[in-house]
Design a protein around this motif. Structure first.
Motif, PDB file in Angstrom:
ATOM      1  N   GLY A  94     -81.830 -66.760  71.046  1.00 47.35           N
ATOM      2  CA  GLY A  94     -82.706 -65.831  70.339  1.00 47.35           C
ATOM      3  C   GLY A  94     -82.667 -64.431  70.885  1.00 47.35           C
ATOM      4  O   GLY A  94     -83.425 -63.565  70.434  1.00 47.35           O
ATOM      5  N   PHE A  95     -81.767 -64.199  71.849  1.00 49.12           N
ATOM      6  CA  PHE A  95     -81.659 -62.869  72.450  1.00 49.12           C
ATOM      7  C   PHE A  95     -80.223 -62.370  72.385  1.00 49.12           C
ATOM      8  O   PHE A  95     -79.267 -63.159  72.351  1.00 49.12           O
ATOM      9  N   LEU A  96     -80.100 -61.060  72.396  1.00 52.93           N
ATOM     10  CA  LEU A  96     -78.793 -60.406  72.346  1.00 52.93           C
ATOM     11  C   LEU A  96     -78.068 -60.555  73.680  1.00 52.93           C
ATOM     12  O   LEU A  96     -78.697 -60.461  74.738  1.00 52.93           O
ATOM     13  N   PRO A  97     -76.746 -60.776  73.677  1.00 55.10           N
ATOM     14  CA  PRO A  97     -75.993 -60.746  74.936  1.00 55.10           C
ATOM     15  C   PRO A  97     -76.044 -59.358  75.559  1.00 55.10           C
ATOM     16  O   PRO A  97     -75.588 -58.384  74.972  1.00 55.10           O
ATOM     17  N   SER A  98     -76.627 -59.249  76.739  1.00 52.51           N
ATOM     18  CA  SER A  98     -76.758 -57.962  77.414  1.00 52.51           C
ATOM     19  C   SER A  98     -77.022 -58.207  78.889  1.00 52.51           C
ATOM     20  O   SER A  98     -77.862 -59.045  79.248  1.00 52.51           O
ATOM     21  N   GLY A  99     -76.325 -57.461  79.726  1.00 51.23           N
ATOM     22  CA  GLY A  99     -76.517 -57.611  81.159  1.00 51.23           C
ATOM     23  C   GLY A  99     -77.763 -56.940  81.693  1.00 51.23           C
ATOM     24  O   GLY A  99     -78.187 -57.221  82.814  1.00 51.23           O
ATOM     25  N   THR A 100     -78.380 -56.063  80.914  1.00 50.69           N
ATOM     26  CA  THR A 100     -79.515 -55.289  81.413  1.00 50.69           C
ATOM     27  C   THR A 100     -80.754 -55.350  80.533  1.00 50.69           C
ATOM     28  O   THR A 100     -81.849 -55.058  81.009  1.00 50.69           O
ATOM     29  N   HIS A 101     -80.611 -55.715  79.249  1.00 48.52           N
ATOM     30  CA  HIS A 101     -81.746 -55.644  78.324  1.00 48.52           C
ATOM     31  C   HIS A 101     -82.130 -57.033  77.830  1.00 48.52           C
ATOM     32  O   HIS A 101     -81.271 -57.895  77.639  1.00 48.52           O
ATOM     33  N   LEU A 102     -83.412 -57.232  77.602  1.00 48.71           N
ATOM     34  CA  LEU A 102     -83.929 -58.451  76.997  1.00 48.71           C
ATOM     35  C   LEU A 102     -84.361 -58.100  75.577  1.00 48.71           C
ATOM     36  O   LEU A 102     -85.477 -57.644  75.347  1.00 48.71           O
ATOM     37  N   ILE A 103     -83.448 -58.289  74.630  1.00 53.84           N
ATOM     38  CA  ILE A 103     -83.658 -57.821  73.260  1.00 53.84           C
ATOM     39  C   ILE A 103     -83.678 -59.003  72.307  1.00 53.84           C
ATOM     40  O   ILE A 103     -82.666 -59.697  72.138  1.00 53.84           O
ATOM     41  N   PRO A 104     -84.816 -59.284  71.663  1.00 51.88           N
ATOM     42  CA  PRO A 104     -84.868 -60.371  70.676  1.00 51.88           C
ATOM     43  C   PRO A 104     -84.011 -60.051  69.463  1.00 51.88           C
ATOM     44  O   PRO A 104     -83.974 -58.914  68.983  1.00 51.88           O
ATOM     45  N   GLU A 105     -83.352 -61.083  68.979  1.00 55.21           N
ATOM     46  CA  GLU A 105     -82.372 -60.931  67.902  1.00 55.21           C
ATOM     47  C   GLU A 105     -82.849 -61.722  66.684  1.00 55.21           C
ATOM     48  O   GLU A 105     -83.368 -62.831  66.819  1.00 55.21           O
ATOM     49  N   TYR A 106     -82.653 -61.152  65.506  1.00 57.04           N
ATOM     50  CA  TYR A 106     -83.074 -61.774  64.256  1.00 57.04           C
ATOM     51  C   TYR A 106     -81.872 -61.916  63.324  1.00 57.04           C
ATOM     52  O   TYR A 106     -80.886 -61.188  63.435  1.00 57.04           O
ATOM     53  N   ALA A 107     -82.017 -62.848  62.371  1.00 60.46           N
ATOM     54  CA  ALA A 107     -81.077 -62.940  61.259  1.00 60.46           C
ATOM     55  C   ALA A 107     -81.890 -62.968  59.979  1.00 60.46           C
ATOM     56  O   ALA A 107     -83.024 -63.473  59.957  1.00 60.46           O
ATOM     57  N   THR A 108     -81.348 -62.396  58.916  1.00 65.37           N
ATOM     58  CA  THR A 108     -82.016 -62.556  57.631  1.00 65.37           C
ATOM     59  C   THR A 108     -82.042 -64.049  57.315  1.00 65.37           C
ATOM     60  O   THR A 108     -81.090 -64.775  57.607  1.00 65.37           O
ATOM     61  N   ALA A 109     -83.155 -64.538  56.771  1.00 66.66           N
ATOM     62  CA  ALA A 109     -83.373 -65.971  56.599  1.00 66.66           C
ATOM     63  C   ALA A 109     -82.224 -66.600  55.819  1.00 66.66           C
ATOM     64  O   ALA A 109     -81.920 -66.183  54.691  1.00 66.66           O
ATOM     65  N   GLY A 110     -81.569 -67.595  56.424  1.00 66.45           N
ATOM     66  CA  GLY A 110     -80.436 -68.235  55.783  1.00 66.45           C
ATOM     67  C   GLY A 110     -79.241 -67.327  55.618  1.00 66.45           C
ATOM     68  O   GLY A 110     -78.314 -67.648  54.874  1.00 66.45           O
ATOM     69  N   LEU A 111     -79.256 -66.189  56.311  1.00 65.15           N
ATOM     70  CA  LEU A 111     -78.220 -65.151  56.189  1.00 65.15           C
ATOM     71  C   LEU A 111     -78.123 -64.599  54.772  1.00 65.15           C
ATOM     72  O   LEU A 111     -77.093 -64.064  54.360  1.00 65.15           O
ATOM     73  N   ALA A 112     -79.206 -64.711  54.010  1.00 67.35           N
ATOM     74  CA  ALA A 112     -79.221 -64.226  52.632  1.00 67.35           C
ATOM     75  C   ALA A 112     -79.376 -62.706  52.590  1.00 67.35           C
ATOM     76  O   ALA A 112     -79.806 -62.069  53.550  1.00 67.35           O
ATOM     77  N   ASP A 113     -79.032 -62.127  51.440  1.00 67.70           N
ATOM     78  CA  ASP A 113     -79.269 -60.705  51.198  1.00 67.70           C
ATOM     79  C   ASP A 113     -80.757 -60.459  50.999  1.00 67.70           C
ATOM     80  O   ASP A 113     -81.444 -61.225  50.319  1.00 67.70           O
ATOM     81  N   LEU A 114     -81.256 -59.375  51.568  1.00 66.60           N
ATOM     82  CA  LEU A 114     -82.632 -58.950  51.360  1.00 66.60           C
ATOM     83  C   LEU A 114     -82.632 -57.596  50.660  1.00 66.60           C
ATOM     84  O   LEU A 114     -81.749 -56.768  50.891  1.00 66.60           O
ATOM     85  N   PRO A 115     -83.622 -57.342  49.805  1.00 62.11           N
ATOM     86  CA  PRO A 115     -83.714 -56.023  49.165  1.00 62.11           C
ATOM     87  C   PRO A 115     -84.178 -54.981  50.167  1.00 62.11           C
ATOM     88  O   PRO A 115     -85.065 -55.239  50.985  1.00 62.11           O
ATOM     89  N   LEU A 116     -83.565 -53.812  50.124  1.00 61.52           N
ATOM     90  CA  LEU A 116     -84.035 -52.721  50.959  1.00 61.52           C
ATOM     91  C   LEU A 116     -85.356 -52.188  50.421  1.00 61.52           C
ATOM     92  O   LEU A 116     -85.545 -52.067  49.205  1.00 61.52           O
ATOM     93  N   SER A 117     -86.261 -51.875  51.309  1.00 63.04           N
ATOM     94  CA  SER A 117     -87.544 -51.317  50.904  1.00 63.04           C
ATOM     95  C   SER A 117     -87.413 -49.817  50.673  1.00 63.04           C
ATOM     96  O   SER A 117     -86.423 -49.184  51.047  1.00 63.04           O
ATOM     97  N   ALA A 118     -88.421 -49.258  50.035  1.00 67.35           N
ATOM     98  CA  ALA A 118     -88.412 -47.832  49.721  1.00 67.35           C
ATOM     99  C   ALA A 118     -88.278 -46.998  50.987  1.00 67.35           C
ATOM    100  O   ALA A 118     -88.834 -47.327  52.034  1.00 67.35           O
ATOM    101  N   ARG A 119     -87.509 -45.946  50.878  1.00 65.37           N
ATOM    102  CA  ARG A 119     -87.288 -44.971  51.944  1.00 65.37           C
ATOM    103  C   ARG A 119     -86.566 -45.554  53.158  1.00 65.37           C
ATOM    104  O   ARG A 119     -86.769 -45.099  54.293  1.00 65.37           O
ATOM    105  N   ALA A 120     -85.738 -46.557  52.927  1.00 62.34           N
ATOM    106  CA  ALA A 120     -84.830 -46.993  53.989  1.00 62.34           C
ATOM    107  C   ALA A 120     -83.921 -45.826  54.345  1.00 62.34           C
ATOM    108  O   ALA A 120     -83.659 -44.946  53.515  1.00 62.34           O
ATOM    109  N   GLU A 121     -83.419 -45.817  55.577  1.00 59.38           N
ATOM    110  CA  GLU A 121     -82.650 -44.669  56.054  1.00 59.38           C
ATOM    111  C   GLU A 121     -81.350 -45.104  56.712  1.00 59.38           C
ATOM    112  O   GLU A 121     -81.282 -46.162  57.351  1.00 59.38           O
TER     113      GLU A 121
END
Length: 409
Positions: free
Chosen positions: A212-239
């Motif tokens: 559940g975390f990114l491979p990194s020697g210095t940081h503890l960063i939680p990693e996510y996946a879109t549910a089932g790796l499905a496409d999600l709609p971008l919300s308004a004002r995405a950048e």
């Protein structure tokens, strides 16, 4: 310590690694830009001084800036002998035992996503080009902006890369707001058991550890996946963002769903950054996307089910003469199609006459070989198949709660 130039405002004082530094809050309080008058490890030149970015959870500040970020940091269970370093060590080992995995999972479970949480995904230059000229969707592995807000230098952001690029002096990313927590899952082994065992020759970017975390020697960063790796709609004002060698974060384009365009918001002085994106017409400021593609995001509006757009914090809106309708939306939901092909679970993404583009929803080496799938980015494997060969096609629905209407004054 020497304060930065007077033109920089919002200067405060923090303690980091038992030393006091002049600093300025960044990313809404999720990180600090700290300054030193001498060169130190990790610091970059910044005029007459040196600077670097550190996460707000690593510093001591009397200003409470991190509370303004609106996102809770990871919480380490209170146990004798357990520290953040211990959890980090276990998070980087895909072969930890049940007790260690339970500790890591308990820590990982404290990283919440709520409606409106700002999410980010690293993009290569070629991914930026495709994002501007294809459907307004996002999928694959991503992060809360809060957890990676301190990675501002392009060299630091390489650790996030899901589609490795050969450019090191600039980094790109996509930022949007989550519509709902059910759209995201942890990259832990229980959710994606096959990703851990995929060999290097069959993947892009770093391996998925299954903790559940990114491979990194210095940081503890939680990693996510879109549910089932499905496409999600971008919300308004995405950048679409650019990160430059001086640590600046620059918004290049903003998505406007009511007009179905990516609008260039970077001024002329950032034209060189836009020119780094391959395949774009010089001077072009608007990129229109397909208005019929909204990743299955629909809602009830005036007695009909219609495509809608999501604006977390401001609700859902229907399309009405190019502007948001004032009539309320009810029963918002997202749907996508799943099926089986060659005994493999897949998502059906799009058709080209009698062929359909598929994505593996549970990638593993056996499924990759059976489907002859290609890794298009970290953790995402796709292929094309004859439409007639799909088995058990079915529609999967994800319901979203309707936010309460603000009180009438």
């Amino acid at each position: 310590m020497q304060a930065p130039p007077a033109a920089q405002t919002g200067i405060t004082e923090i303690v980091w690694h038992d030393r006091r530094y002049r600093a300025r809050a960044a990313a809404g309080g999720a990180a600090f830009e700290i300054y030193s008058d001498t060169s130190e490890p990790g610091f970059q030149p910044a005029g007459a001084t040196f600077h670097r970015f550190v996460h707000a959870s690593e510093v001591t500040s009397s200003g409470g800036e991190m509370l303004l970020a609106g996102v809770a940091p990871l919480a380490i269970p209170v146990m004798p002998g357990i520290t953040a370093s211990t959890v980090h060590q276990y998070s980087q080992n895909p072969r930890i035992g049940p007790a260690e995995r339970a500790l890591v999972s308990a820590t990982r479970a404290t990283a919440f996503i709520t409606p409106g949480t700002r999410m980010v995904k690293p993009l290569s230059r070629h991914q930026v080009s495709r994002q501007l000229t294809s459907a307004p969707l996002v999928s694959g592995l991503c992060f809360r902006e809060f957890d990676v807000a301190h990675l501002r230098f392009p060299g630091d952001r390489i650790v996030l890369s899901g589609d490795p690029d050969d450019v090191r002096d600039i980094a790109f990313g996509l930022r949007w707001r989550a519509i709902g927590p059910d759209d995201y899952t942890s990259s832990e082994l229980v959710n994606f058991p096959g990703l851990v065992g995929i060999p290097g020759r069959e993947r892009r970017g770093s391996m998925v550890l299954g903790t559940g975390f990114l491979p990194s020697g210095t940081h503890l960063i939680p990693e996510y996946a879109t549910a089932g790796l499905a496409d999600l709609p971008l919300s308004a004002r995405a950048e679409i963002l650019a990160y430059t060698p001086d640590g600046a974060e620059i918004a290049l384009f903003q998505y406007q769903p009511q007009t179905n365009v990516w609008n260039r918001v970077a001024g002329a002085r950032h034209r060189d950054l836009v020119n780094r994106i391959p395949g774009l017409e010089t001077g072009r400021t608007l990129f229109r996307v397909n208005p019929s593609v909204h990743a299955g995001l629909t809602g009830e509006h005036e007695g009909e089910r219609v495509p809608i757009t999501a604006d977390p914090g401001h609700g859902f809106h229907a399309y009405a003469r190019g502007a948001a309708s004032r009539s309320p939306i009810t029963a918002p939901r997202r749907f996508h199609t799943r099926a089986r092909w060659r005994d493999t679970e897949v998502l059906a993404l799009g058709r080209n006459e009698d062929w359909v583009r598929l994505r593996l929803s549970q990638p593993d080496i056996e499924a990759i070989m059976a489907a002859d799938a290609t890794c298009v980015e970290r953790g995402v494997y796709e292929c094309w198949a004859p439409l007639a060969e799909l088995e058990d096609p079915r529609t999967i629905l994800t319901e979203y709660p309707v936010p309460p209407s603000p009180p009438i004054p």
